[in-house]
Design a protein around this motif. Structure first.
Motif, PDB file in Angstrom:
ATOM      1  N   VAL A 111       0.825  -1.215   0.000  1.00  0.00           N
ATOM      2  CA  VAL A 111       0.000   0.000   0.000  1.00  0.00           C
ATOM      3  C   VAL A 111       0.859   1.265   0.000  1.00  0.00           C
ATOM      4  N   HIS A 112       2.057   1.197   0.573  1.00  0.00           N
ATOM      5  CA  HIS A 112       2.936   2.373   0.641  1.00  0.00           C
ATOM      6  C   HIS A 112       3.713   2.602  -0.650  1.00  0.00           C
ATOM      7  N   GLU A 113       3.607   1.645  -1.595  1.00  0.00           N
ATOM      8  CA  GLU A 113       4.373   1.737  -2.843  1.00  0.00           C
ATOM      9  C   GLU A 113       3.506   1.957  -4.069  1.00  0.00           C
ATOM     10  N   LYS A 114       2.315   1.409  -4.093  1.00  0.00           N
ATOM     11  CA  LYS A 114       1.469   1.473  -5.284  1.00  0.00           C
ATOM     12  C   LYS A 114       1.027   2.914  -5.557  1.00  0.00           C
ATOM     13  N   PRO A 115       1.155   3.380  -6.789  1.00  0.00           N
ATOM     14  CA  PRO A 115       0.780   4.764  -7.113  1.00  0.00           C
ATOM     15  C   PRO A 115      -0.654   5.119  -6.724  1.00  0.00           C
ATOM     16  N   SER A 116      -1.568   4.162  -6.827  1.00  0.00           N
ATOM     17  CA  SER A 116      -2.974   4.457  -6.536  1.00  0.00           C
ATOM     18  C   SER A 116      -3.233   4.706  -5.056  1.00  0.00           C
ATOM     19  N   PHE A 117      -2.386   4.146  -4.182  1.00  0.00           N
ATOM     20  CA  PHE A 117      -2.631   4.225  -2.751  1.00  0.00           C
ATOM     21  C   PHE A 117      -1.559   4.980  -1.974  1.00  0.00           C
ATOM     22  N   ARG A 118      -0.413   5.222  -2.575  1.00  0.00           N
ATOM     23  CA  ARG A 118       0.747   5.737  -1.848  1.00  0.00           C
ATOM     24  C   ARG A 118       0.454   7.064  -1.146  1.00  0.00           C
ATOM     25  N   ARG A 119      -0.143   8.020  -1.854  1.00  0.00           N
ATOM     26  CA  ARG A 119      -0.421   9.319  -1.236  1.00  0.00           C
ATOM     27  C   ARG A 119      -1.448   9.192  -0.114  1.00  0.00           C
ATOM     28  N   ALA A 120      -2.476   8.413  -0.345  1.00  0.00           N
ATOM     29  CA  ALA A 120      -3.501   8.243   0.682  1.00  0.00           C
ATOM     30  C   ALA A 120      -2.924   7.575   1.921  1.00  0.00           C
ATOM     31  N   PHE A 121      -2.045   6.607   1.746  1.00  0.00           N
ATOM     32  CA  PHE A 121      -1.437   5.925   2.879  1.00  0.00           C
ATOM     33  C   PHE A 121      -0.649   6.901   3.744  1.00  0.00           C
ATOM     34  N   GLY A 122       0.029   7.843   3.122  1.00  0.00           N
ATOM     35  CA  GLY A 122       0.823   8.788   3.876  1.00  0.00           C
ATOM     36  C   GLY A 122       0.026   9.890   4.530  1.00  0.00           C
ATOM     37  N   ALA A 123      -1.160  10.196   4.013  1.00  0.00           N
ATOM     38  CA  ALA A 123      -1.879  11.373   4.508  1.00  0.00           C
ATOM     39  C   ALA A 123      -3.338  11.153   4.857  1.00  0.00           C
ATOM     40  N   ARG A 124      -3.977  10.117   4.333  1.00  0.00           N
ATOM     41  CA  ARG A 124      -5.424   9.966   4.514  1.00  0.00           C
ATOM     42  C   ARG A 124      -5.771   8.515   4.857  1.00  0.00           C
ATOM     43  N   ARG A 125      -5.681   8.211   6.119  1.00  0.00           N
ATOM     44  CA  ARG A 125      -5.988   6.862   6.617  1.00  0.00           C
ATOM     45  C   ARG A 125      -7.274   6.901   7.426  1.00  0.00           C
ATOM     46  N   CYS A 126      -7.984   5.801   7.438  1.00  0.00           N
ATOM     47  CA  CYS A 126      -9.272   5.759   8.129  1.00  0.00           C
ATOM     48  C   CYS A 126      -9.513   4.378   8.720  1.00  0.00           C
ATOM     49  N   LEU A 127     -10.563   4.283   9.506  1.00  0.00           N
ATOM     50  CA  LEU A 127     -11.079   3.013  10.011  1.00  0.00           C
ATOM     51  C   LEU A 127     -12.464   2.815   9.428  1.00  0.00           C
ATOM     52  N   LEU A 128     -12.753   1.610   8.963  1.00  0.00           N
ATOM     53  CA  LEU A 128     -14.053   1.289   8.370  1.00  0.00           C
ATOM     54  C   LEU A 128     -14.767   0.301   9.287  1.00  0.00           C
TER      55      LEU A 128
END
Length: 280
Positions: free
Chosen positions: A90-107
């Motif tokens: 998740v920290h490497e894939k372009p689709s998720f990398r930015r969100a992992f660093g700045a926008r995390r949540c609990l579902l």
């Protein structure tokens, strides 16, 4: 994998459990026992409140669309395929990398559904036959009846075809983070008796149901995971360690859950044994 789950808790109950400071009544969602990709789901997140005088992050309960659309995407067409992000990448894939660093949540969820292929149909599949496999859905849920807090990431996407002030100009979307399924016996796993028509014994572990599972975060990791001040992979990746074993149970449920048009608490009711038929 997480491709369907149940979420029936009231927003006021979730707000109390997750120590939410802000949630909007107009974002209230109806109880949903068959949450499918592209539906709106509750997410707990921390970010500043828009136009507020205080710039500090505030813990909020928000309604997001399940199926992440990266901010750089030209269209939202791939959202239904972006429902899961792998903890390992998740920290490497372009689709998720930015969100992992700045926008995390609990579902929050009551639990999730996973499907097991019957033994006879699985054998035909492995031989290259074209018969569609008969699959039995299982519901995986916390053994103590608590809320399952699945780790997630979220993103905002601007629809360039709409004016900025249009109510649907911005999409808020999310993905569930998954990890390798637990191989240890889950709570209440017995010896398992073979059932009729070649079905396998009831699975004893999550790995016997599916090789992947949602990454569920225990309460002692919630604050660190939601903290937007944490941005570096070195401090975030340790939070993605699998939870302790033996905290969930799994049981067969009606194949009616396989049709997204079906919804209701009966979908999560435990069956004494897997259903004998139904092809899909």
């Amino acid at each position: 994998m997480c491709g369907r789950y149940a979420a029936s808790r009231r927003p006021e109950d979730l707000a109390g459990l997750f120590e939410v400071e802000k949630w909007e009544p107009e974002e209230t969602l109806a109880p949903d026992w068959n949450v499918a990709p592209t539906k709106s789901v509750y997410a707990v997140l921390e970010r500043p409140v828009k136009d507020a005088a205080d710039p500090r992050p505030v813990r909020q309960l928000r309604a997001l669309r399940w199926g992440l659309v990266p901010s750089w995407a030209k269209t939202p067409e791939g959202a239904a395929r972006m429902i899961n992000a792998r903890a390992e990448t998740v920290h490497e894939k372009p689709s998720f990398r930015r969100a992992f660093g700045a926008r995390r949540c609990l579902l929050p969820a009551d639990g999730y559904y996973e499907w097991v292929t019957g033994a006879q149909e699985r054998e035909l599949e492995e031989k290259g036959r074209r018969k569609r496999a008969r699959k039995q859905p299982y519901f995986v849920t916390p053994a103590d009846g608590s809320v399952m807090a699945m780790a997630g990431v979220y993103e905002f996407w601007r629809d360039p075809t709409l004016p900025p002030d249009h109510p649907r100009a911005w999409w808020a979307t999310c993905s569930v983070i998954t990890t390798e399924a637990d191989k240890e016996p889950f709570a209440g796993a017995g010896e398992g008796e073979p059932v009729e028509r070649g079905e396998p014994a009831r699975p004893h572990s999550l790995a016997e149901i599916h090789p992947r599972m949602p990454l569920v975060l225990p309460p002692d990791r919630w604050s660190a995971w939601l903290d937007p001040a944490r941005t570096e992979p070195e401090e975030l990746l340790p939070l993605l360690a699998p939870p302790p074993s033996g905290l969930v149970r799994a049981y067969p449920v009606t194949t009616a859950v396989s049709d997204v048009r079906n919804n209701g608490p009966e979908l999560t009711e435990e069956l004494a044994a897997p259903e004998e038929s139904t092809l899909f």
